[in-house]
Design an enzyme around this catalytic site. Structure first.
Site, PDB file in Angstrom:
ATOM      1  N   ASP A  42       0.773  -1.252   0.000  1.00 36.54           N
ATOM      2  CA  ASP A  42       0.000   0.000   0.000  1.00 36.54           C
ATOM      3  C   ASP A  42       0.806   1.305   0.000  1.00 36.54           C
ATOM      4  O   ASP A  42       1.790   1.429   0.734  1.00 36.54           O
ATOM      5  CB  ASP A  42      -0.845   0.112   1.279  1.00 36.54           C
ATOM      6  CG  ASP A  42      -1.599  -1.127   1.626  1.00 36.54           C
ATOM      7  OD1 ASP A  42      -1.597  -2.073   0.834  1.00 36.54           O
ATOM      8  OD2 ASP A  42      -2.194  -1.149   2.714  1.00 36.54           O
ATOM      9  N   ARG A 168      -7.299  -1.054  11.773  1.00 38.55           N
ATOM     10  CA  ARG A 168      -6.026  -0.558  11.201  1.00 38.55           C
ATOM     11  C   ARG A 168      -6.204   0.518  10.127  1.00 38.55           C
ATOM     12  O   ARG A 168      -7.281   0.813   9.676  1.00 38.55           O
ATOM     13  CB  ARG A 168      -5.246  -1.739  10.606  1.00 38.55           C
ATOM     14  CG  ARG A 168      -5.998  -2.542   9.558  1.00 38.55           C
ATOM     15  CD  ARG A 168      -5.091  -3.654   9.020  1.00 38.55           C
ATOM     16  NE  ARG A 168      -5.791  -4.556   8.126  1.00 38.55           N
ATOM     17  CZ  ARG A 168      -6.398  -5.673   8.513  1.00 38.55           C
ATOM     18  NH1 ARG A 168      -6.403  -6.041   9.776  1.00 38.55           N
ATOM     19  NH2 ARG A 168      -7.011  -6.443   7.627  1.00 38.55           N
ATOM     20  N   TRP A 306      -3.294  -8.585  -3.874  1.00 38.34           N
ATOM     21  CA  TRP A 306      -3.003  -9.685  -2.961  1.00 38.34           C
ATOM     22  C   TRP A 306      -3.257 -11.015  -3.663  1.00 38.34           C
ATOM     23  O   TRP A 306      -4.214 -11.157  -4.410  1.00 38.34           O
ATOM     24  CB  TRP A 306      -3.894  -9.618  -1.708  1.00 38.34           C
ATOM     25  CG  TRP A 306      -3.516  -8.481  -0.816  1.00 38.34           C
ATOM     26  CD1 TRP A 306      -4.279  -7.399  -0.517  1.00 38.34           C
ATOM     27  CD2 TRP A 306      -2.283  -8.313  -0.116  1.00 38.34           C
ATOM     28  NE1 TRP A 306      -3.586  -6.555   0.333  1.00 38.34           N
ATOM     29  CE2 TRP A 306      -2.366  -7.092   0.593  1.00 38.34           C
ATOM     30  CE3 TRP A 306      -1.105  -9.065  -0.022  1.00 38.34           C
ATOM     31  CZ2 TRP A 306      -1.328  -6.610   1.390  1.00 38.34           C
ATOM     32  CZ3 TRP A 306      -0.064  -8.585   0.768  1.00 38.34           C
ATOM     33  CH2 TRP A 306      -0.193  -7.373   1.467  1.00 38.34           C
TER      34      TRP A 306
HETATM   35  C1  FRU Z   1      -3.897  -3.538   2.818  1.00 37.89           C
HETATM   36  C2  FRU Z   1      -3.253  -4.021   4.092  1.00 37.89           C
HETATM   37  C3  FRU Z   1      -3.564  -3.068   5.228  1.00 37.89           C
HETATM   38  C4  FRU Z   1      -2.425  -3.298   6.168  1.00 37.89           C
HETATM   39  C5  FRU Z   1      -1.274  -3.525   5.223  1.00 37.89           C
HETATM   40  C6  FRU Z   1      -0.238  -4.462   5.733  1.00 37.89           C
HETATM   41  O1  FRU Z   1      -3.293  -3.978   1.661  1.00 37.89           O
HETATM   42  O2  FRU Z   1      -3.669  -5.334   4.382  1.00 37.89           O
HETATM   43  O3  FRU Z   1      -4.839  -3.250   5.795  1.00 37.89           O
HETATM   44  O4  FRU Z   1      -2.215  -2.213   7.021  1.00 37.89           O
HETATM   45  O5  FRU Z   1      -1.834  -4.023   4.024  1.00 37.89           O
HETATM   46  O6  FRU Z   1       0.869  -4.494   4.902  1.00 37.89           O
END
Ligand code: FRU
Length: 491
Positions: A42, A168, A306
């Protein structure tokens, strides 16, 4: 040297060792942000600070796969040319020891504040055995960050129907004299939702409300929320995990899009309309926006997905960012257009006008592996017409417009290495015409359709020599105008 500085130094050393060999890989991008080596996901902390754009990113500097997250860092004066900076955050504290997860940046009293999620695994099962808290790191120069001594600033998820651990990705903004922050969350029964907090100083945070919550096919977790206003309308951007496909929509493994509505700052609730996609391609996730001194709202997303195959991992790197896109509200929908400054990277213009298109045709100098192309095609009598990119004898990435179905298809079945598949976007012709602005880089393609009404973004992994471009039609169509530029190096 404190433990954070030490952890950064080690991470920098790892990147330094790998980067020369990584730079040889022909899939390395020419004008898209990627780390010099190893894994990124991200975009984080996208901000305009002291006259420069800063972008951070989720980064695992030891391996081309996801692992304990650091924050990588680049900056730019113009969103076209980027410079690498030292890693900004490393997981060196008790509360973030298994990762400095996603977050955002905001300027206060001349300093740049990062607010991020500290992640700790409490067992083997990363879906249920974890603890997430929200933390701050502060910088005076926009390069070196010190973690706030009384971290975490939000130590626990609120009570109520809120999952205690999946909590988060704080995105902070200022409104009047207060700061607000949205957080990605889910209910105890795994329905995606967004939480809203308020603070007067970025340190003391009060939970206000569940700002929005999914209904129906809206996923089990909303990651990376972002809230802002466009033309006086509230926009909540988020990345829901686990939505099911509906027609041509939601075919990526996870989605990224927005709802329009209005946030009641007193109750903390957002009344909103339906979820719309921000991109119809394969590789677009976790977009984050910022606003600059001219008031533009600019978004950048992770140009990957992902659980997708990433052939560049063999060459010790993985992941990249999309080009920066300006978001505007037109007729109640968000349109995305490449930021104006990208025109600075244009070189060697070639152009053609009024070319009839019957079978398959190529044009002299309309080819390449790092280019921008703008083309308007009149459908004429054709049932179907399109463009083949990154073409060799065996390879091609194909865009086809079907006039009757009003669908644009992006086909990467024969793109080269890596994942195949097709994606479709519903598109109507305007006065019988389709206008595409296409950005091709060494391992990516981004297609802006009819002025940015829809966008399709994909990673593709062609061989280096696959640089051909052709145009085709079934029946007779016409290229009204075609312009093409090579893109010079941006990073
Ligand atoms: C989104 C995510 C977030 C997290 C991060 C971890 O792609 O899963 O929710 O903070 O990546 O790398």
């Amino acid at each position: 040297m404190n433990s954070h500085e030490k952890a950064i130094q080690e991470a920098e050393h790892s990147i330094h060792k790998a980067k020369a060999s990584v730079s040889q890989n022909h899939w390395r991008l020419n004008y898209h942000i990627a780390s010099p080596a190893h894994w990124i996901n991200d975009p984080n902390g996208f901000s305009y600070y002291k006259g420069e754009y800063h972008l951070f990113y989720q980064h695992h500097p030891y391996d081309p796969t996801w692992g304990p997250m650091h924050w990588g860092h680049v900056k730019s004066r113009d969103l076209a040319s980027w410079e690498h900076l030292p890693i900004a955050l490393a997981p060196s504290s008790e509360y973030d020891k298994d990762g400095c997860f996603s977050g955002s940046a905001v300027e206060k009293d001349g300093k740049l504040y990062l607010m991020y999620t500290g992640n700790v695994w409490t067992g083997e099962d990363h879906e249920s055995e974890l603890e997430q808290v929200q933390a701050l790191a502060i910088s005076e120069d926009g390069i070196h960050f010190t973690k706030y001594e009384n971290n975490p600033v939000i130590a626990k998820a609120p009570e109520g129907d809120i999952h205690p651990f999946h909590f988060r990705d704080p995105k902070v903004w200022q409104h009047n004299r207060n700061y607000y922050c949205v957080l990605g969350s889910r209910t105890k029964e795994h329905i995606g939702q967004v939480l809203l907090y308020q603070s007067h100083d970025l340190v003391e945070w009060n939970f206000m409300s569940v700002m929005a919550k999914g209904e129906g096919n809206f996923g089990y977790m909303w990651e990376c929320p972002d809230y802002f206003e466009l033309d006086g309308k509230g926009v909540l951007v988020m990345s829901p995990q686990g939505m099911k496909p509906e027609g041509v929509k939601f075919h990526n493994l996870h989605q990224a899009g927005y709802v329009l509505g209005s946030l009641d700052y007193k109750t903390g609730r957002l009344e909103h309309g339906p979820f719309e996609m921000l991109d119809y391609g394969f590789d677009f996730y976790a977009p984050q926006t910022t606003v600059d001194d001219s008031g533009r709202r600019i978004a950048i997303a992770w140009m990957a997905m992902w659980e997708s195959e990433m052939p560049e991992q063999k060459y010790q790197w993985a992941g990249a960012m999309t080009i920066p896109r300006e978001l505007q509200l037109v007729d109640g929908k968000i349109i995305s257009t490449p930021v104006e400054e990208l025109k600075k990277l244009r070189a060697d213009e070639v152009s053609f006008e009024n070319e009839l298109l019957t079978t398959e045709t190529s044009f002299s100098s309309v080819e390449g592996t790092s280019l921008e192309m703008e083309v308007t095609i009149n459908s004429g009598q054709a049932e179907e017409f399109g463009i083949k990119l990154r073409k060799s004898e065996q390879e091609e990435t194909v865009l086809t417009y079907n006039v009757k179905e009003k669908l644009l298809t992006l086909d990467r079945e024969k793109s080269g290495a890596g994942p195949g598949g097709t994606r479709q976007a519903p598109v109507s012709l305007v006065d019988n015409k389709l206008t595409l602005r296409i950005f091709v880089d060494s391992s990516s393609v981004e297609v802006f359709i009819n002025g940015g009404e829809k966008v399709m973004t994909a990673r593709i992994y062609p061989s280096q020599l696959a640089n051909g471009i052709s145009f085709f039609a079934k029946g007779e169509a016409k290229i009204v105008r075609l312009r093409k530029w090579n893109m010079t190096k941006g990073i």
